[in-house]
Design an enzyme around this catalytic site. Structure first.
Site, short mmCIF file in Angstrom:
data_model
loop_
_atom_site.label_atom_id
_atom_site.label_comp_id
_atom_site.label_asym_id
_atom_site.label_seq_id
_atom_site.Cartn_x
_atom_site.Cartn_y
_atom_site.Cartn_z
N LYS A 129 49.12 22.31 51.85
CA LYS A 129 49.27 21.38 50.54
C LYS A 129 49.10 22.14 49.23
O LYS A 129 49.68 21.75 48.47
CB LYS A 129 48.19 20.40 50.48
CG LYS A 129 46.93 20.84 50.18
CD LYS A 129 45.58 19.71 50.60
CE LYS A 129 44.52 20.57 50.23
NZ LYS A 129 43.18 19.99 50.91
N ARG A 176 32.29 13.94 49.61
CA ARG A 176 33.45 13.52 49.73
C ARG A 176 33.96 12.75 50.85
O ARG A 176 33.10 11.79 50.86
CB ARG A 176 34.56 14.81 49.46
CG ARG A 176 36.12 14.38 48.94
CD ARG A 176 36.70 15.32 48.74
NE ARG A 176 37.40 15.87 49.93
CZ ARG A 176 38.47 16.94 50.37
NH1 ARG A 176 38.77 17.40 49.10
NH2 ARG A 176 38.84 17.16 51.39
C1 LIG Z 1 42.47 21.03 51.35
C2 LIG Z 1 41.66 20.77 52.56
C3 LIG Z 1 41.50 21.80 53.55
C4 LIG Z 1 42.03 23.35 52.88
O1 LIG Z 1 41.20 23.69 52.09
P1 LIG Z 1 41.33 25.12 51.49
O2 LIG Z 1 40.05 25.48 50.81
O3 LIG Z 1 42.56 25.39 50.82
O4 LIG Z 1 41.20 26.21 52.66
C5 LIG Z 1 40.78 21.64 54.50
N1 LIG Z 1 40.47 20.52 54.80
C6 LIG Z 1 40.49 19.43 54.13
C7 LIG Z 1 39.97 17.95 54.87
C8 LIG Z 1 41.24 19.58 53.02
O5 LIG Z 1 41.23 18.47 52.37
#
Ligand SMILES: *Cc1c(COP(=O)(O)O)cnc(C)c1O
Length: 362
Positions: A38, A133
């Site tokens: 993403k 969250r």
């Molecule tokens: C965005 C996200 C990740 C990845 O996070 P990074 O810090 O970019 O490695 C992993 N798990 C969830 C649920 C996320 O929303």
């Protein structure tokens, strides 16, 4: 329009190297990597580099990106890492093999839809361990939902538990926190009378536990985005040695459209800027400055741009312009020159999502 600016150059070889290194490091602890795409808006070339580098899953918060990855021919299991919207359940089942969940109502809807589509959909139940969250807060509720899925849902397969840390509440993935997740997994396993396949111990920040060699044994999946794309945060914010990874996968290039010596303090009655704020200006006399043809619309926050050349200072930006002080720059910038920047995670998200920005692969 091929060579237009602003341009983000993505070094796919360096990206793939980073994926492989993280997959290797995690693999040596028996941990699988879900490659989170993403950060680069799920660009198919980026997703393919995650695939080639050996990520076990391709993961995104957005179904559009998962669909692009599938259409790009990637055959790895697709993971939806944002809690599904009830309104997207049909597409979740169609596109994702596995999703992270925290609402019983949503899981029930996924089960109904999976039945309709004749599929078996995998879920990981998310526990909120204090970052506030997503995730179950009430552990008893989580265990009950796990039991319900196990015994009553035919088209949902409970494959594990997970957590997310360091996103809202800035909670650190300490060994204790991750052990709390393992304990919860084991409480569920006791109720179900079987082992769970996955304990998904977080995102990039959990790599600290790998680097420190103190990750609880049963954690066997991490979902990594930033640590692969940029490998900056653990280095810059926590001082971890990330030197085995490339930090130059992304480069931003912008074109100079004006070079002039002007006062550093605005001339006239100071009111508000284009965004309704009144910034502080420091009077440093007459200074040489350059105007770049890119602005907040392209990248969000100018303070997250890191000039690659010495002596360049970002003064500010409006929607379509960025103003930089070049009085002390080593290079004698001219109109038409190109200035390069290193970028932060938030910046990449905006840049790769912006139709004004040219994405190029090097
Ligand atoms: C965005 C996200 C990740 C990845 O996070 P990074 O810090 O970019 O490695 C992993 N798990 C969830 C649920 C996320 O929303």
């Amino acid at each position: 329009m091929e060579n237009r600016y602003p341009r983000v150059e993505i070094n796919l070889a360096h990206l793939q190297h980073n994926v492989s290194r993280i997959v290797e490091r995690c693999g040596s602890y028996g941990i699988q990597v879900a490659g989170v795409i993403k950060g680069a808006t799920g660009h198919p070339e980026v997703a393919k580099a995650f695939d080639r580098g050996g990520a076990a899953f391709i993961a995104s918060s957005r179904l559009e990106q998962i669909e692009d990855a599938i259409n790009a021919g990637i055959e790895k299991p697709m993971m939806l890492i944002r809690i599904p919207m009830l309104s997207e359940v049909k597409d979740v089942i169609r596109l994702a093999d596995i999703s992270l969940n925290s609402e019983f109502e949503v899981i029930k809807a996924l089960n109904e839809e999976a039945k309709r589509q004749g599929k078996l959909h995998k879920v990981i139940l998310m526990a909120d361990l204090g970052d506030l969250r997503e995730g179950f807060w009430d552990k008893k509720e989580m265990i009950d939902v796990a039991e319900y899925i196990e015994n009553k849902m035919i088209n949902i397969q409970l494959v594990g538990v997970g957590t997310n840390l360091g996103c809202y509440g800035s909670i650190s993935p300490t060994a204790d926190k991750l052990q709390e997740l393992v304990d919860l997994a084991e409480a569920i396993e006791e109720r179900l009378g079987r082992e769970l396949e996955y304990i998904s111990g977080g995102a990039t920040s959990s790599l600290m536990r790998i680097w420190d060699k103190d990750i609880p044994k049963r954690i066997n999946m991490l979902r990594i985005g930033e640590g692969i794309l940029l490998a900056r945060d653990l280095d810059v914010f926590y001082g971890y040695d990330m030197s085995e990874l490339y930090q130059d996968v992304f480069r931003l290039k912008a074109e100079v459209i004006e070079v002039k010596t002007k006062p550093s303090y605005p001339v006239g009655t100071i009111a508000i800027d284009a965004f309704g704020h009144t910034p502080e200006y420091v009077d440093r006399g007459m200074r040489k400055r350059a105007l770049l043809a890119m602005g907040k619309v392209d990248y969000g926050d100018p303070s997250e741009l890191l000039p690659l050349e010495e002596g360049i200072e970002i003064l500010g930006a409006s929607s379509d312009h960025t103003i930089v002080d070049i009085e002390d720059a080593a290079r004698d910038f001219k109109v038409g020159d190109v200035m390069s920047f290193d970028i932060c995670y938030a910046t990449i998200v905006y840049l790769t999502n912006c139709r004004n920005v040219n994405i190029a692969f090097v």
